[in-house]
Enzyme design. Sequence first.
Site, short mmCIF file in Angstrom:
data_model
loop_
_atom_site.label_atom_id
_atom_site.label_comp_id
_atom_site.label_asym_id
_atom_site.label_seq_id
_atom_site.Cartn_x
_atom_site.Cartn_y
_atom_site.Cartn_z
N LYS A 112 1.35 -1.33 -0.29
CA LYS A 112 0.13 -0.02 -0.12
C LYS A 112 0.92 1.33 0.15
O LYS A 112 0.17 2.61 -0.45
CB LYS A 112 -1.24 0.13 1.39
CG LYS A 112 -2.11 -1.08 0.75
CD LYS A 112 -3.16 -0.77 2.02
CE LYS A 112 -3.17 -1.49 3.46
NZ LYS A 112 -2.72 -2.51 3.37
N TYR A 147 2.84 3.55 6.85
CA TYR A 147 3.65 3.29 6.39
C TYR A 147 5.20 4.30 6.26
O TYR A 147 6.00 4.10 6.71
CB TYR A 147 4.06 2.76 5.28
CG TYR A 147 2.72 1.00 4.87
CD1 TYR A 147 2.67 0.77 6.25
CD2 TYR A 147 2.05 0.47 3.81
CE1 TYR A 147 1.73 -0.60 6.20
CE2 TYR A 147 1.80 -0.20 3.96
CZ TYR A 147 1.10 -1.33 5.16
OH TYR A 147 0.82 -2.42 4.99
#
Length: 211
Positions: A112, A147
Amino acid sequence: MAGFSLAQALNNYHNHTLKIHRAACRPLPSWFPPSLLHSFINFDALNSTNTLAKLSPISREITHVFWVAFHLYETKELNVAKNSAILKNVLDAITNASPSRLRHVTLQTGTKHYMGLIFDPSLAGKLVRHELPFVEDSSRLPYPNFYYALEDLVASYSPALTFSVHRSSIIIRASSRSVHNTLLSLAVYASICKHQKLLFHNPGNKMIHFT
């Protein structure tokens, strides 16, 4: 899933000569072989005081951290804030040791990073993503993504320690309490279809016949 395989790999590669401490917010599952670990530490990583208290006894021993944990919350903003706080509390508890022996952090995130928040309904039909093939130095996408936040957090401890980021696409491992077992479920379904000579209806738009 990743923690189990990681403990096995470290033990096998180093012939069981390492001290492997597993730390988690949830209790150790009954199926996890305790022989893979030197110790298991259960604590509330969102609580900096509790994290420091639980990790202080081993903090001077830690040379490498393998971060394979994440927690999902209701919004992407909460994901950023909470996951960053969890990792920061752990790293602070270890690096505050005198002396600290921590040399490297291995961070696991995922694709992602390149594809964006594919499960966010608010982005349906307007999601921007990188085209294949994905490359490590691709620019970040314009969405809050924990992230990215975790990478920036780990980088902020440089040059005192080094780090690496592993953006795995799909991880296959049996776990009774993980919802990330799609491929294993499909594999079982495919095996049943093959045994009964039935068509395998995959999630896409094709049908596969096993012979």
